[in-house]
Design an enzyme around this catalytic site. Structure first.
Site, PDB file in Angstrom:
ATOM      1  N   ARG A 174       0.861  -1.187   0.000  1.00 16.75           N
ATOM      2  CA  ARG A 174       0.000   0.000   0.000  1.00 16.75           C
ATOM      3  C   ARG A 174       0.887   1.224   0.000  1.00 16.75           C
ATOM      4  O   ARG A 174       2.109   1.116   0.119  1.00 16.75           O
ATOM      5  CB  ARG A 174      -1.025  -0.009   1.136  1.00 16.75           C
ATOM      6  N   ALA A 197       0.806   5.219  -2.076  1.00 18.14           N
ATOM      7  CA  ALA A 197       0.602   5.582  -3.483  1.00 18.14           C
ATOM      8  C   ALA A 197       1.773   5.198  -4.404  1.00 18.14           C
ATOM      9  O   ALA A 197       1.573   4.494  -5.403  1.00 18.14           O
ATOM     10  CB  ALA A 197       0.271   7.070  -3.572  1.00 18.14           C
ATOM     11  N   ARG A 244      -7.041  -0.008  -6.992  1.00 15.87           N
ATOM     12  CA  ARG A 244      -7.398   0.966  -5.946  1.00 15.87           C
ATOM     13  C   ARG A 244      -7.615   2.306  -6.637  1.00 15.87           C
ATOM     14  O   ARG A 244      -6.810   2.695  -7.486  1.00 15.87           O
ATOM     15  CB  ARG A 244      -6.297   1.065  -4.872  1.00 15.87           C
ATOM     16  N   ASP A 251      -1.972  11.002  -1.788  1.00 18.92           N
ATOM     17  CA  ASP A 251      -2.406   9.983  -2.757  1.00 18.92           C
ATOM     18  C   ASP A 251      -2.795  10.590  -4.093  1.00 18.92           C
ATOM     19  O   ASP A 251      -2.619   9.985  -5.141  1.00 18.92           O
ATOM     20  CB  ASP A 251      -3.562   9.172  -2.191  1.00 18.92           C
ATOM     21  N   ASN A 265      -5.298  12.454   1.010  1.00 21.44           N
ATOM     22  CA  ASN A 265      -4.376  11.580   1.751  1.00 21.44           C
ATOM     23  C   ASN A 265      -5.219  10.785   2.749  1.00 21.44           C
ATOM     24  O   ASN A 265      -6.447  10.940   2.813  1.00 21.44           O
ATOM     25  CB  ASN A 265      -3.289  12.416   2.444  1.00 21.44           C
TER      26      ASN A 265
HETATM   27  O1  MRU Z   1      -4.412   3.198   2.309  1.00 20.89           O
HETATM   28  P1  MRU Z   1      -2.937   3.417   2.179  1.00 20.89           P
HETATM   29  O2  MRU Z   1      -2.153   2.806   3.287  1.00 20.89           O
HETATM   30  O3  MRU Z   1      -2.436   3.015   0.810  1.00 20.89           O
HETATM   31  O4  MRU Z   1      -2.763   4.983   2.302  1.00 20.89           O
HETATM   32  C1  MRU Z   1      -1.483   5.525   2.190  1.00 20.89           C
HETATM   33  C2  MRU Z   1      -1.435   6.976   2.406  1.00 20.89           C
HETATM   34  O5  MRU Z   1      -2.438   7.636   2.616  1.00 20.89           O
HETATM   35  C3  MRU Z   1      -0.098   7.624   2.269  1.00 20.89           C
HETATM   36  O6  MRU Z   1       0.013   8.745   3.098  1.00 20.89           O
HETATM   37  C4  MRU Z   1       0.088   8.071   0.813  1.00 20.89           C
HETATM   38  O7  MRU Z   1      -0.163   7.007  -0.051  1.00 20.89           O
HETATM   39  C5  MRU Z   1       1.454   8.585   0.569  1.00 20.89           C
HETATM   40  S1  MRU Z   1       2.648   7.283   0.583  1.00 20.89           S
HETATM   41  C6  MRU Z   1       4.160   7.911   0.181  1.00 20.89           C
END
Ligand code: MRU
Length: 349
Positions: free
Chosen positions: A49, A51, A92, A240, A250
């Site tokens: 997980r 982004a 996603r 994100d 985010n």
């Molecule tokens: O649901 P997730 O764990 O994929 O969410 C991740 C986030 O919200 C992070 O802050 C974002 O992807 C930035 S990662 C460098």
């Protein structure tokens, strides 16, 4: 990073190794994926997980998929590959990096209309490898720019996990913290636990402890009180998807922190690569927000924490309006308001 650190995703010949983040911090187990379906499943189930990490995983999934397409002619290959791209892109919905990576990989097919199927497979694999390497280089640049805004001895609040685990390595928001810590070992981090998936508790605190960076875990609810009592100097989070005007999606809860930071006059920075920016969306209102299984809210590790049958909502992301953001730290510099202009310029570089 400690010497034993393995990046969360890497290629080992025909295998894509993915650190199963659902098992962290207790167990470090790598899923060894050999098919597109396995990688897509790892993205959907949050084994991987963050982004940028899911962007890299998506590209690797396509390289695996391309190898399985039964087609002698380029036209047939292309038609089937387009369907694979759609399958990966929709794994996603919120992170722009996934769609961006799919586009980058697909561009290889578009740019080589005369390529044979074997040539295209090779070029697709090379592009996926390139995206992985590029992500690490990008994060190092984000870290270098971002470290300039971290005051000496700062107490930095971060949210979710925007670290090595959320990227190909090093991280975005945590990359900024790593870079700052390298020259100022007096900085400290406060990591919000990040309900309901606990990326902050399980992943950020684990990652920072492994890197030897002082970290204190707090409940999400404690952030406001810490700010009120002047125990936080700066907030740095990942992203994100960033709209053309700087509105930023985010992890759910980021918006609350941004509003609190503004109230308490604390700088609030977003650290993200340009691949997170979606210039097709004028503002954040149209960013698709992933709705996840309500069981993540009503249950904890399979055990119910709420009355049976209660309704629950589980939006995975929220949108922070640009007015709350002090700066957007990218690999080409720190973008300042007005973000529309700064983002256009950054994307041209
Ligand atoms: O649901 P997730 O764990 O994929 O969410 C991740 C986030 O919200 C992070 O802050 C974002 O992807 C930035 S990662 C460098």
């Amino acid at each position: 990073m400690t010497e034993q650190w393995m990046p969360p995703i890497y290629r080992d010949g025909d295998v894509v190794a993915i650190l199963d983040q659902r098992l962290l911090p207790h167990r470090e187990v790598f899923l060894r994926c050999t098919t597109l379906k396995q990688v897509v499943n790892a993205i959907k189930t949050m084994a991987i997980r963050g982004a940028p990490a899911i962007g890299v995983a998506g590209a690797m999934a396509l390289a695996l998929g391309a190898k399985t397409i039964l087609a002698a002619e380029t036209q047939t290959f292309r038609r089937k590959f387009v369907r694979m791209c759609e399958q990966v892109r929709s794994a996603r919905p919120t992170a722009n990096n996934l769609a961006w990576a799919v586009e980058r990989v697909y561009s290889v097919v578009v740019e080589n209309p005369q390529g044979t199927v074997a040539e295209l497979r090779k070029l697709i694999q090379e592009k996926a490898d390139e995206l992985l390497r590029e992500d690490v280089a990008t994060n190092l640049k984000i870290g270098s720019w971002g470290s300039r805004v971290i005051p000496h001895g700062a107490r930095v609040l971060t949210y979710c996990n925007a670290g090595a685990l959320a990227t190909a390595d090093y991280g975005t928001a945590l990359g900024v913290i790593r870079a700052a810590f390298a020259s100022d070992p007096t900085i400290q981090v406060f990591s919000c636990e990040t309900r309901p998936f606990l990326q902050g508790a399980r992943l950020t605190s684990y990652e920072l402890m492994r890197a030897g960076i002082p970290v204190t875990l707090i409940t999400d609810n404690a952030a406001g009180s810490l700010m009120q009592h002047k125990r936080i100097d700066i907030v740095v989070v990942g992203a994100d998807r960033i709209a053309a005007n700087g509105d930023t999606a985010n992890k759910i809860g980021t918006y609350m922190l941004a509003v609190l930071a503004k109230t308490h006059d604390i700088p609030f920075y977003v650290a993200a690569p340009r691949s997170t920016i979606d210039p097709s969306l004028p503002d954040g209102s149209e960013i698709p927000i992933e709705q996840r299984d309500p069981r993540e809210v009503t249950h904890f590790q399979g055990k119910p924490v709420a009355p049976k049958g209660v309704d629950a909502l589980n939006p995975a992301f929220d949108v922070t309006p640009n007015k709350y953001i002090t700066g957007i730290i990218t690999e080409v510099g720190i973008l300042a308001k007005p973000y529309g202009k700064a983002i256009r310029k950054a994307l041209e570089e």
